[in-house]
Motif scaffolding. Sequence first.
Motif, PDB file in Angstrom:
ATOM      1  N   ASP A 107       0.820  -1.219   0.000  1.00 20.31           N
ATOM      2  CA  ASP A 107       0.000   0.000   0.000  1.00 20.31           C
ATOM      3  C   ASP A 107       0.849   1.263   0.000  1.00 20.31           C
ATOM      4  O   ASP A 107       0.312   2.364   0.038  1.00 20.31           O
ATOM      5  CB  ASP A 107      -0.915  -0.001   1.232  1.00 20.31           C
ATOM      6  N   ASN A 108       2.193   1.123   0.007  1.00 20.91           N
ATOM      7  CA  ASN A 108       3.035   2.322   0.119  1.00 20.91           C
ATOM      8  C   ASN A 108       4.178   2.304  -0.903  1.00 20.91           C
ATOM      9  O   ASN A 108       5.292   1.857  -0.605  1.00 20.91           O
ATOM     10  CB  ASN A 108       3.589   2.441   1.534  1.00 20.91           C
ATOM     11  N   THR A 110       5.976   4.657  -1.868  1.00 19.41           N
ATOM     12  CA  THR A 110       7.031   5.653  -1.637  1.00 19.41           C
ATOM     13  C   THR A 110       8.180   5.082  -0.810  1.00 19.41           C
ATOM     14  O   THR A 110       9.200   5.728  -0.642  1.00 19.41           O
ATOM     15  CB  THR A 110       6.493   6.923  -0.939  1.00 19.41           C
ATOM     16  N   LEU A 111       7.994   3.843  -0.276  1.00 18.20           N
ATOM     17  CA  LEU A 111       9.052   3.201   0.520  1.00 18.20           C
ATOM     18  C   LEU A 111       9.810   2.232  -0.381  1.00 18.20           C
ATOM     19  O   LEU A 111       9.182   1.504  -1.151  1.00 18.20           O
ATOM     20  CB  LEU A 111       8.416   2.460   1.701  1.00 18.20           C
TER      21      LEU A 111
END
Lengths: 142, 414
Positions: A107-108, A110-111
Amino acid sequence: MNGVSATRSTQVVRLVLAVIAVPAGLYAASLLLEAGSGNWLHLGIWLAGGVLIHDGVIAPVSVALGIASMTVLPVPWRLPATVGLICWGSITLFSIPVLGRFGALPDNPTLLDRPYFTSWLALTALTVLLVGVVGLVRSRRS
Amino acid sequence: MCSGRILVPHPPTVLAVKPATLLDRLPKVEDFSYRLRGPQVTSRVGRWLGVAFAVAFLTGVWSHLQQDTPGWLSVPTRPVRLYQVTQGLHIIAGTVAVPLLLVKLWSVFPRFFQRPPRPGRALLVHLLERLSIGVLMAAAIFQLVTGLANSSQWYPWSFSFRSTHYAVAWVAITALIVHVAVKLPVIRAALGVPVEAAVPPDGVEEPREHEGETRSGGLTRRGLLRTTWVAAGLAALATAGASVPVLRNVSLFAVRSGEGPQGLPVNRSADAAGVVGIADDPDWRLEVTYQGESRTYDRDELMAMPQSTHVLPIACVEGWSATATWTGVRMADLVTAMGAPAASDVLVTSMQRFGAFGASLLPEDHTADPLTLLALQVNGMTLNLDHGYPCRIIAPNRPGVWQTKWVQRLEIDA
């Protein structure tokens, strides 16, 4: 101590260090007792594991590589190969968490959002290239 | 006169010889070359490793105090970027320590094979020293491994990262102080002479060769030291971009590129926090309470209040940070509108249903600070749901986990 006599100023510094170390050590012990309670086995494995992996794998492998470089490699290649291996090896070692992308979250995005494996291949290729060029130039010169 | 022995073997002799041969087959300290592996290299690398550990320890303790502030401490709101700098330094120091620790341990590896002395006082001293080195190594490696894993949000263990990393930091720094105290005469002797010189008792003088290289093509001590500094510098360059924006394009192994929705990375997504369908509900109202009275605002009412715009960083405990332009209502305005003094503690509660840090206590100095906002916009756009829509806290010099997103309630406690 190791054949070198302790001077008076050494003793003074040691006293100061002891004054800091005793309360710090007591605080460390109290924190560790709290953090480890109920989880001693797991924490113990993680604390001892690093030493075992170093002394059992990393250290013997680097000793073997050192012996190999000083026996197998021709003289002009020894220095560039050693320098290349120290730089490439330490970067590779601390990049394991990002290379494996173990912490990535669906879900992320950007990591861990860089092409780490491609970068690592490029780093490896660059190291080989630099060691090769320097090695060849030195072989010609000698 | 040997014939008897050859013809008639003595079993007891064979038994007695066997373990001795096994022990003899292990390498001895003398088997390793002392040209490179001596106190000259160890103490010079150790000096910088000590600096790296001291920086990591001090910034780590400071981070702990900022995250979990005790009653006696009032965390300042200036410099605005203080936490960004200290936490960036923390991660850089830890990363740089990896090549330094590897070279330092390599340089002392022969001591691993030192045979224990005969039982007595010497054996006791030997065992105590072994124990202290073991504790130092275990703690140092543990800190670097768990810290690096945490910075990439990888948690392959079942213990709490925060309390364990903090506890082992104190173990490591204590063991390091003890180690420096024990080795002080050796360190002083080695640092007091040129790097080529021999340090007694087991030291070897290094013949002066041409720049960085021995006649047989190996590194000199100086060459090994320079290589170590280069490796440490490369380690910093490869990762520091997560906290130093100038290095973003250089740091190929940084945990984040700094990109994200609205130009900002996300730490916990709306999905992970379980706020999808809750935070974006049009019936959402912000509730502000003070001394039994309460007031609610919808988003339009907040947008109609005087807006302030400030450039502030989000700085995370994992070391990454990003700067953005935030627009919203001053926290002090919301607090004084309730009749409370601007310098009031405010308990901020999030709508998040999963994960830690669902509430934060904004200390009075931060509430009163004109830079502290209940932000409604970032970089000129309505906050993305992942960035805390409908509103979030943004305050100067605050750890990222306390910049609460998806705010539901503000409880003022004068």
